[in-house]
Design a protein around this motif. Sequence first.
Motif, mmCIF file in Angstrom:
data_model
loop_
_atom_site.group_PDB
_atom_site.id
_atom_site.type_symbol
_atom_site.label_atom_id
_atom_site.label_comp_id
_atom_site.label_asym_id
_atom_site.label_seq_id
_atom_site.Cartn_x
_atom_site.Cartn_y
_atom_site.Cartn_z
ATOM 1 N N ILE A 1 63.326 -13.309 -68.607
ATOM 2 C CA ILE A 1 63.476 -12.081 -69.817
ATOM 3 C C ILE A 1 64.006 -11.251 -70.527
ATOM 4 C CG2 ILE A 1 61.735 -9.692 -70.334
ATOM 5 C CD1 ILE A 1 60.091 -10.872 -69.304
ATOM 6 N N LYS A 2 65.357 -11.342 -69.217
ATOM 7 C CA LYS A 2 66.454 -10.720 -70.028
ATOM 8 C C LYS A 2 67.354 -11.220 -71.175
ATOM 9 C CE LYS A 2 71.042 -9.637 -67.807
ATOM 10 N NZ LYS A 2 71.866 -9.727 -69.076
ATOM 11 N N PRO A 3 67.492 -12.668 -71.809
ATOM 12 C CA PRO A 3 68.221 -12.761 -72.747
ATOM 13 C C PRO A 3 66.774 -13.062 -73.915
ATOM 14 C CG PRO A 3 68.018 -14.366 -71.355
ATOM 15 C CD PRO A 3 67.276 -13.551 -70.629
ATOM 16 N N LEU B 1 67.033 -21.746 -75.509
ATOM 17 C CA LEU B 1 66.025 -20.430 -76.803
ATOM 18 C C LEU B 1 67.894 -19.860 -76.875
ATOM 19 C CD1 LEU B 1 64.031 -18.652 -78.725
ATOM 20 C CD2 LEU B 1 63.579 -17.677 -76.932
ATOM 21 N N ALA B 2 67.979 -19.023 -76.171
ATOM 22 C CA ALA B 2 69.374 -18.271 -76.026
ATOM 23 C C ALA B 2 70.242 -18.527 -76.915
ATOM 24 C CB ALA B 2 69.665 -17.397 -74.691
ATOM 25 N N VAL C 1 73.952 -16.791 -72.715
ATOM 26 C CA VAL C 1 73.296 -18.440 -72.076
ATOM 27 C C VAL C 1 73.379 -18.531 -70.138
ATOM 28 C CG1 VAL C 1 72.927 -20.628 -71.955
ATOM 29 C CG2 VAL C 1 73.597 -19.072 -74.005
ATOM 30 N N THR C 2 72.928 -17.909 -69.433
ATOM 31 C CA THR C 2 72.931 -17.802 -67.831
ATOM 32 C C THR C 2 72.246 -19.414 -67.610
ATOM 33 O OG1 THR C 2 70.964 -16.905 -67.922
ATOM 34 C CG2 THR C 2 72.974 -15.380 -67.726
ATOM 35 N N ALA D 1 70.115 -21.349 -79.207
ATOM 36 C CA ALA D 1 69.542 -21.717 -79.735
ATOM 37 C C ALA D 1 69.878 -20.628 -80.953
ATOM 38 C CB ALA D 1 68.259 -21.980 -80.721
ATOM 39 N N PHE D 2 69.528 -18.878 -80.158
ATOM 40 C CA PHE D 2 69.823 -17.584 -80.870
ATOM 41 C C PHE D 2 70.973 -17.525 -81.420
ATOM 42 C CE2 PHE D 2 70.875 -13.462 -80.628
ATOM 43 C CZ PHE D 2 69.484 -12.507 -81.483
ATOM 44 N N ASN D 3 72.648 -18.433 -80.186
ATOM 45 C CA ASN D 3 73.202 -17.704 -80.416
ATOM 46 C C ASN D 3 73.809 -18.738 -82.155
ATOM 47 O OD1 ASN D 3 73.931 -16.099 -78.786
ATOM 48 N ND2 ASN D 3 74.443 -17.313 -77.183
ATOM 49 N N ARG D 4 73.173 -20.081 -81.720
ATOM 50 C CA ARG D 4 73.244 -20.957 -83.440
ATOM 51 C C ARG D 4 73.097 -19.955 -84.134
ATOM 52 N NH1 ARG D 4 72.319 -24.856 -78.988
ATOM 53 N NH2 ARG D 4 70.575 -25.022 -79.931
ATOM 54 N N MET D 5 71.856 -19.504 -84.787
ATOM 55 C CA MET D 5 70.854 -19.068 -85.273
ATOM 56 C C MET D 5 72.832 -17.842 -85.718
ATOM 57 S SD MET D 5 67.886 -17.168 -85.720
ATOM 58 C CE MET D 5 68.342 -15.768 -85.102
ATOM 59 N N ALA D 6 72.242 -17.081 -84.806
ATOM 60 C CA ALA D 6 73.572 -16.140 -85.441
ATOM 61 C C ALA D 6 74.841 -15.743 -85.645
ATOM 62 C CB ALA D 6 73.953 -14.883 -84.426
ATOM 63 N N ASP D 7 75.643 -17.428 -85.474
ATOM 64 C CA ASP D 7 76.574 -18.311 -85.605
ATOM 65 C C ASP D 7 76.187 -18.164 -87.733
ATOM 66 O OD1 ASP D 7 78.404 -17.692 -83.503
ATOM 67 O OD2 ASP D 7 77.176 -19.795 -82.899
#
Length: 519
Positions: A247-249, A280-281, A271-272, A283-289
């Motif tokens: 759940i941390k991410p 998902l993390a 991303v660990t 993909a979230f970073n790519r979305m943020a970019d």
Amino acid sequence: MTVMSIFADITDRIEGVRHKLARTIFTRYLLVTSAVVIISFIIFGIVVSTMMSVRWQDEKQQQLSDNISSLAERAARYITPIEVGEDGVDNYLFSESVITSMRAVMATVGSGLDSDIFMIDTQGNLFLCSDDEMRTADSGACRHAAALDAGKSAELIRAALASPEGYYKDVGVFGGVYSEEYYIVGVPIVTKDANGNDVAVGMVYAASPARSMVQFRSDIYKFAVIAVIISSVVSFILVYLITSQQIKPLRDMTEAVANYAAGDFSVRVMVTDETEVGQLAAAFNRMADSIDQSENMRRSFVANVSHELKTPMTTISGFVDGILDGTIPQEKQNQYLSIVSDETKRLSRLVRSMLDLSKIDSGEMRLNKSKFDITNTVFETLMAFEHRIEEKNIEILGMESVRSLIVNGDPDLIHQVIYNLVENAIKFTNEGGYIRIKIFHKERQAHVSIANSGIGIPSEDLPHIFERFYKTDKSRSQDKSGVGLGLYIVKTVIKLHKGGIEARSSEGNFCEFEFHIPL
């Protein structure tokens, strides 16, 4: 809806999803893991106790059988047949000395095996017991012997003779004789009749308490319960740790989105691992970019549009006011009206680009296909820029060798594509440079290439030039009228025609755009 309100909504949604997932994942993992552990240990306890019970029972019954078999053989040697009439043997008796001797042996064997041993004839009569007390009317064995009629006794003897082991065996209370489970084993007494034939005249029974097996089962069940409790606690701790890590991410995403809503797009989620949550993390970073890039382009677009609107409006307003109040002499009014006309056209192009963008975003841009000569479209576009071409002394190459090429497409949209590409080429062609045109067909595709000399496109900008609001000339030293929509609209129109476009450039030398559409 503003970008900030959108991000605030996203924050609320992700926070809700995080709480829901936290409950769902934790509960699901805990329930599933605990259920698996509990069921596994229950199955393990049942299987182990069953296997051990069967093995223990077999060994105990085999031990009883081995011991009472010798008693059955000995009884067969000493039994005395009594002949009745002409029908043969009707009963068998022991002499008193034999009975005394057999009772002593049976008592010794029974004591060693912790078992009750008794003999019953085919008529259901008890005639020997391992203990004198068993011969009393109140003893359990005697009650059982009395209950065994001739038919039942004969049935048990036949069952013993027919069994693969050669003896009768059972686990139970022996017809209500005992108040707890006993291992019961019966070995037939086989002797010779008057004619020398084998005949079963009775059965030696041994009954041993099964309380040790019951105790073993109880111990197994206790062990299983203790193991389930310990495993459940360990599983709870492990599930809690694993779930918290997973759940941390999601927590990081919630914090990141909150920062985005506040206007800070620099935060990224760590991303660990490569699990689904890790993916998902990522993909979230790519979305943020993508959001960061889109936001930068949006800001650039707003600045460009503001500049593009302010500059011509200021020019138009100033020159019109000068003409109206007489500041501009009458002999120069046509000159300034021409400038006003150019600025009006510039505003018109901006509005058209904005309308095209709106149609693209809403999916309303549609093709009105017809057959037309794409070579003629290129020629007409070049003629429209004749004045600017002559001003920069640009040489047009390749048109002398092109041929007519008929395509099936939307002539207005293809004209807009060629117009935007030619306009860009003229903007960035150096003074005295060239623009080279190629029109050809290959593999049922019409190809149009427009290349120009000049500074070219930097390699770091080349992958982004077809993105909306992206401008390579951020200083606006050469592209003073663009807002970064032209090439995006070009690519969209070409895709609607099921074609493709690509750009090639050598920085400081040339730039080339080539698109193709089906014939």
